[in-house]
Design a protein around this motif. Structure first.
Motif, short mmCIF file in Angstrom:
data_model
loop_
_atom_site.label_atom_id
_atom_site.label_comp_id
_atom_site.label_asym_id
_atom_site.label_seq_id
_atom_site.Cartn_x
_atom_site.Cartn_y
_atom_site.Cartn_z
N ASN A 47 0.89 -1.31 -0.01
CA ASN A 47 -0.11 0.00 0.11
C ASN A 47 0.74 1.27 -0.09
N ASP A 75 3.25 -10.11 -5.16
CA ASP A 75 2.88 -9.34 -3.82
C ASP A 75 2.82 -10.21 -2.48
N GLU A 86 -5.16 -6.90 -12.46
CA GLU A 86 -5.66 -5.27 -12.50
C GLU A 86 -4.77 -4.64 -13.70
N THR A 258 -9.63 -10.73 -1.92
CA THR A 258 -8.71 -10.47 -3.19
C THR A 258 -7.78 -9.49 -2.66
N CYS A 259 -6.51 -9.36 -3.47
CA CYS A 259 -5.69 -8.51 -3.16
C CYS A 259 -6.19 -7.29 -3.37
N SER A 260 -7.30 -6.71 -4.11
CA SER A 260 -7.68 -5.68 -4.19
C SER A 260 -8.64 -5.02 -3.16
N GLY A 261 -9.19 -6.01 -2.12
CA GLY A 261 -9.67 -5.59 -0.88
C GLY A 261 -11.22 -5.88 -0.88
N LYS A 282 -5.98 -3.28 0.56
CA LYS A 282 -5.60 -4.59 0.15
C LYS A 282 -5.88 -5.71 1.25
N CYS A 298 -6.67 -6.49 7.16
CA CYS A 298 -6.60 -5.58 6.16
C CYS A 298 -5.58 -4.60 6.19
N THR A 299 -5.07 -4.07 5.15
CA THR A 299 -3.92 -3.14 5.04
C THR A 299 -4.51 -1.79 5.27
#
Length: 575
Positions: A47, A75, A86, A258-261, A282, A298-299
């Motif tokens: 992030n 990642d 993405e 997912t990595c996108s959150g 993320k 969560c990040t």
């Protein structure tokens, strides 16, 4: 100016801020793509790079040339590189045929799991030249017809002085690259040009199969599944984003992120989405579920408890940094580590802090071992910790003999049996420690971070980076030498995986040892002798920690996901 990645050593927040300050002192506008050192060991979960630099992709034009760049990971997980979904979607949105230069950290060969997807797309949009780094040395290459160079590090080493490359690209497509170094007097000296070429449009020459894989990449083909038709894909789908964590499962539902959150709840019968919830960061944390409570990190710096039925937020606990650790729920309590130097025990019902151990060095990404006696976890600062489960009081710490951060016992999910803690460490060993004292009892050669334990706790399973798997008794007598030889192991076999660095946990069910790999394969070995039973390919990318179970009717299932966004349910043969 262009920077090709590895701008930090360990992706730490303070490192990224310091590098940005140095770059801002330059006289020229610059663009940068992150490298593996900036992504794999990022305490923020990747992030901070975007926060500091303001982007993860770039697209700008100079004198008739379009310059494009994006990340390639990996990642947070030790695996070959992978262009994020993405970023692939971003590239597919660009206009075709405009002459372009593409910048990425990794060479676009087998170092990148979806390089065939990328090179196909680069040709479509008009890329005529590729610039990379990673090897930290000047090299001239060619990626499926696209001329390419990898550039040197700017740092001084034993072989050359500090310096950088100067690129000249003319309207006629002529490219010339010269290395500029600092001499003994501290002045810049330009060497003779080391690369010259005339760039032209690159046509597509490969034929792609039904899975989108080129005829020149047989090692990635899915037709390997025809060899073992007894493994049945119940259902399978592809997420829009990357996935770098495992599942929580309860009853007929499962949850993943997912990595996108995005957090998703799916119906196990058909894989349909029951609900989705977007969080403001993320996610790399494998969730845990108990009753109506779904807990994950969560990040954005929060630990969340969501209602497992509909995704609504039950409570959240704010921490000082990202939460990459995977929670464990036990007896109404949540145990989870973060990047802020803390490992917490929370009340499952309310999120109230029961205890907080605030002396963790480095950040936590693993799932801890938790029982009534202790909580065991590693961090990316060389230490494995054992805390009292009831109070959070420190019992002991252990460190790998090699005091290098990349050899920290941080990616492994510890297991415990016979009064011993077992971990697989990046120094390519599996260690057995006395659970009460942390004393090192012995090690086994070969490993990375992937380890597993039989359902009854009698056997420990591991794999090496070079196509070997092995098993040994959890209560094996401690060898006098401190090293467990092959002759004292239950079995030590060639598993057929080739070079493989995946770190996801190994599972066992009904006599099958299930090993996820970094190239989308799942291998099943006989728990009795290590014999290969079958293997199945669900993806081209790293397989995340899996959920495995057996029904009352005796059917066996594997719920698996891969870093490229694949989610699949497999029914496997009864052993």
């Amino acid at each position: 100016m262009l920077f090709g990645g590895d701008i930090t050593d360990f992706g730490a927040d303070d490192e990224l801020v310091a590098v940005k300050q140095m770059m801002d002192s330059l006289r020229y506008k610059y663009y940068v793509v992150p490298g593996n050192h900036d992504c794999k060991w990022s305490e923020s979960g990747c992030n901070t790079f975007k926060k500091v630099f303001g982007y993860e992709q770039f697209n700008f034009k100079v004198k008739g040339w379009r310059f494009l760049g994006c990340s390639c990971g990996p990642d947070m997980r030790m695996a070959p590189a992978l262009i994020p979904r993405e970023s692939m979607q971003w590239l597919r949105s660009l206009e075709a045929g405009e002459r372009s230069v593409f910048v990425n950290h990794f060479p676009q060969d087998t170092s990148v799991l979806n390089y065939f997807d990328l090179t196909k797309e680069l040709k479509r949009i008009g890329v005529q030249f590729y610039i990379g780094g990673h090897w930290h040395t000047n090299r001239s290459l060619n990626f499926e017809g696209i001329p390419a160079v990898l550039g040197r590090s700017s740092m001084e080493d034993n072989n050359k002085k500090a310096g950088y490359n100067i690129f000249e690209i003319g309207d006629d497509g002529n490219v010339l690259i010269t290395e500029r170094r600092i001499n003994k007097k501290g002045k810049f000296v330009d060497l003779e040009p080391w690369y010259e070429n005339t760039l032209r449009p690159v046509p597509e020459t490969h034929v792609y199969d039904a899975d989108g894989i080129s005829d020149s990449y047989p090692w990635m083909r899915f037709d390997v599944n025809k060899k073992y038709p007894q493994v049945r894909e119940v259902w399978k789908f592809h997420e829009d984003g990357n996935i770098a964590s495992g599942f929580a499962r309860q009853g007929g539902r499962a949850w993943y992120s997912t990595c996108s959150g995005t957090v998703n709840c799916i119906n196990l019968e058909d894989g349909s989405i029951v609900w989705s919830k977007d969080l403001p960061g993320k996610i790399f944390s494998t969730p845990a579920v108990d009753g109506n409570s779904l807990v994950l990190g969560c990040t954005d710096g929060n630990i969340y408890s969501l209602d497992a039925r509909d995704g609504s937020v039950l409570w959240s606990v704010k921490t000082a940094k990202s939460v990459l650790g995977c929670p464990v729920i036990r007896s109404g309590k949540v145990y989870v580590g973060g990047s802020d130097g803390c490992f917490r025990c929370l009340d499952l019902a309310t999120g109230a802090v029961i205890w907080n151990f605030d002396q963790v060095e480095g950040f936590v990404e693993c799932r801890a071992w938790v029982d009534d006696q202790q909580v065991v976890f590693g961090s990316w600062k060389n230490k494995l910790y054992s805390l009292e489960a009831a109070t959070g009081k420190l019992m002991w710490t252990w460190s790998c003999e090699r005091k290098i951060r990349v050899y920290s016992p941080a990616g492994t999910w510890p297991v415990k049996s016979a009064g011993r803690i077992f971990i697989a460490d990046p120094d390519r060993r599996v260690y057995a420690l006395d659970a009460a004292t942390g004393k090192q009892l012995f090690y086994v050669s070969g490993g990375r971070e992937a380890i597993g334990m039989s359902q009854d706790g009698s056997a420990i399973y591991a794999k090496t980076m070079f196509h070997k798997s092995y098993a040994f008794r959890a209560d094996v007598p401690v060898p006098e030498s401190g090293k467990l030889p092959v002759k004292d192991q239950l079995w030590h076999v060639d598993n057929g995986s080739g070079y493989e660095i995946g770190t996801s946990a190994i599972s066992e069910i009904g006599g099958m040892v299930l090993t996820p790999t970094d190239k989308g394969n799942i291998f099943a070995l006989d728990a009795a002798d290590g014999k290969l039973l079958w293997y199945h390919k669900i993806s081209i990318a790293l397989v995340n920690p899996m959920e495995v179970w057996k029904t009352k009717e005796g059917k066996k299932y594997i719920l698996a996901s891969a870093m490229d966004g694949v989610v699949a349910l497999l029914e496997v043969p009864v052993q």
